[in-house]
Design a protein around this motif. Structure first.
Motif, PDB file in Angstrom:
ATOM      1  N   ARG A  94      43.750  45.403  38.070  1.00 30.75           N
ATOM      2  CA  ARG A  94      44.014  44.141  37.369  1.00 30.75           C
ATOM      3  C   ARG A  94      44.293  44.468  35.909  1.00 30.75           C
ATOM      4  O   ARG A  94      43.540  45.214  35.280  1.00 30.75           O
ATOM      5  N   LEU A 101      42.557  36.222  32.924  1.00 33.03           N
ATOM      6  CA  LEU A 101      42.377  37.149  34.032  1.00 33.03           C
ATOM      7  C   LEU A 101      43.729  37.439  34.641  1.00 33.03           C
ATOM      8  O   LEU A 101      44.361  36.563  35.213  1.00 33.03           O
ATOM      9  N   ARG A 103      46.673  39.323  37.085  1.00 33.29           N
ATOM     10  CA  ARG A 103      46.856  39.397  38.530  1.00 33.29           C
ATOM     11  C   ARG A 103      46.313  40.708  39.084  1.00 33.29           C
ATOM     12  O   ARG A 103      46.314  41.729  38.396  1.00 33.29           O
ATOM     13  N   LEU A 104      45.879  40.675  40.350  1.00 29.12           N
ATOM     14  CA  LEU A 104      45.369  41.858  41.044  1.00 29.12           C
ATOM     15  C   LEU A 104      46.519  42.484  41.832  1.00 29.12           C
ATOM     16  O   LEU A 104      47.164  41.813  42.631  1.00 29.12           O
TER      17      LEU A 104
ATOM     18  N   MET B  31      39.151  29.936  40.009  1.00 25.58           N
ATOM     19  CA  MET B  31      40.345  30.645  40.462  1.00 25.58           C
ATOM     20  C   MET B  31      40.271  30.930  41.956  1.00 25.58           C
ATOM     21  O   MET B  31      39.323  31.533  42.444  1.00 25.58           O
ATOM     22  N   TYR B  35      46.617  34.991  50.020  1.00 28.13           N
ATOM     23  CA  TYR B  35      47.362  36.219  50.262  1.00 28.13           C
ATOM     24  C   TYR B  35      47.868  36.245  51.698  1.00 28.13           C
ATOM     25  O   TYR B  35      47.294  35.611  52.588  1.00 28.13           O
ATOM     26  N   LEU B  45      50.423  38.542  47.368  1.00 29.53           N
ATOM     27  CA  LEU B  45      49.955  37.279  46.818  1.00 29.53           C
ATOM     28  C   LEU B  45      50.979  36.184  47.073  1.00 29.53           C
ATOM     29  O   LEU B  45      52.150  36.339  46.724  1.00 29.53           O
ATOM     30  N   GLN B 105      37.051  40.320  42.764  1.00 27.06           N
ATOM     31  CA  GLN B 105      37.616  39.247  43.554  1.00 27.06           C
ATOM     32  C   GLN B 105      37.093  39.406  44.976  1.00 27.06           C
ATOM     33  O   GLN B 105      37.010  40.516  45.497  1.00 27.06           O
TER      34      GLN B 105
END
Lengths: 116, 116
Positions: A94, A101, A103-104, B31, B35, B45, B105
């Motif tokens: 990330r 925060l 994006r992953l 949040m 996915y 995503l 996450q």
């Protein structure tokens, strides 16, 4: 562009031997780094993370990972593999965006098989 | 951490129909993400669904095909509309818990969708 590379689709290791699953990344700035594991027909489980501080982080099930800034790597390791460690492992990154925060980003995954 | 449940866990649907997937979290989260994981692939995503705002879709995904609802801080739905066999995938709900500095996450168990 942000990206995560897991250069090995498969890693095979004998039970009791050490294992390494490799991950390198390309992210602007200092990233947050994660490892996840996915067992068959299951969702992703969080293993460990690097945010800041000591480059060697320890996580669940005896796994650890070492952050190497100069090599932009975050390899997952375990001193002694178990058959039950056999699963699909994902590296994720990330990017840091101040208080937002980011994006992953996921690698494509590495299938770990531990032979008895 | 957060405990996430998804319904249904799996379904087989006919092309041209729609399926709504539910995601329930055991704590309030700002949040939430959806996915897709196609067979043998990494995670892609689809969209970010923050409560109180419209979902933000990634490139290649549109609201007409994947409408999302986020009525409160513990629940979201993803609808896969006018399905085709190419939509056969695992769909995963994911959240970032609200604790400051946690960053990791968490993922639900996934919904395995097969379109015939």
């Amino acid at each position: 562009a942000q990206s995560v590379a897991q250069p090995e689709d498969q890693v095979n290791v004998a039970e009791g031997n050490p294992l390494t699953v490799k991950c390198t990344y390309s992210v602007s700035g200092n990233p947050y780094l994660f490892w996840y594991v996915q067992y068959p027909n299951r969702g992703l489980q969080f293993l460990l993370k690097y945010i800041t501080g000591d480059n060697l982080v320890k996580g669940s099930y005896g796994f650890e990972a070492e952050f190497n800034k100069s090599q932009t790597s975050f390899h997952l390791k375990k001193p002694s593999a178990l058959v039950s460690d056999s699963a699909l492992y994902f590296c994720a990154v990330r990017d840091r965006r101040g208080s937002t925060l980011g994006r992953l980003y996921f690698g494509r995954g590495t299938q770990l098989t531990v032979w008895p | 951490s957060a405990v996430i449940s998804q319904k249904p866990s799996r379904d087989i649907c006919q092309r041209g129909t729609s399926l709504t997937i539910q995601c329930q979290v055991d704590s309030q989260v700002t949040m939430m993400f959806w996915y897709r994981q196609q067979p043998g692939q990494s995670l892609t995503l689809i969209a970010t669904a923050n409560q109180g705002s419209e979902a933000t879709y990634e490139s290649g995904f549109v609201i007409d095909k994947f409408p999302i609802s986020r009525p409160n801080l513990t629940f979201s739905t993803l609808t896969v509309s006018n399905m085709s066999p190419e939509d056969s995938s695992i769909y995963l709900c994911s959240v970032v818990p609200g604790l400051a500095g946690s960053y990791e996450q968490y993922f639900g168990p996934g919904t395995r969708l097969t379109v015939t």
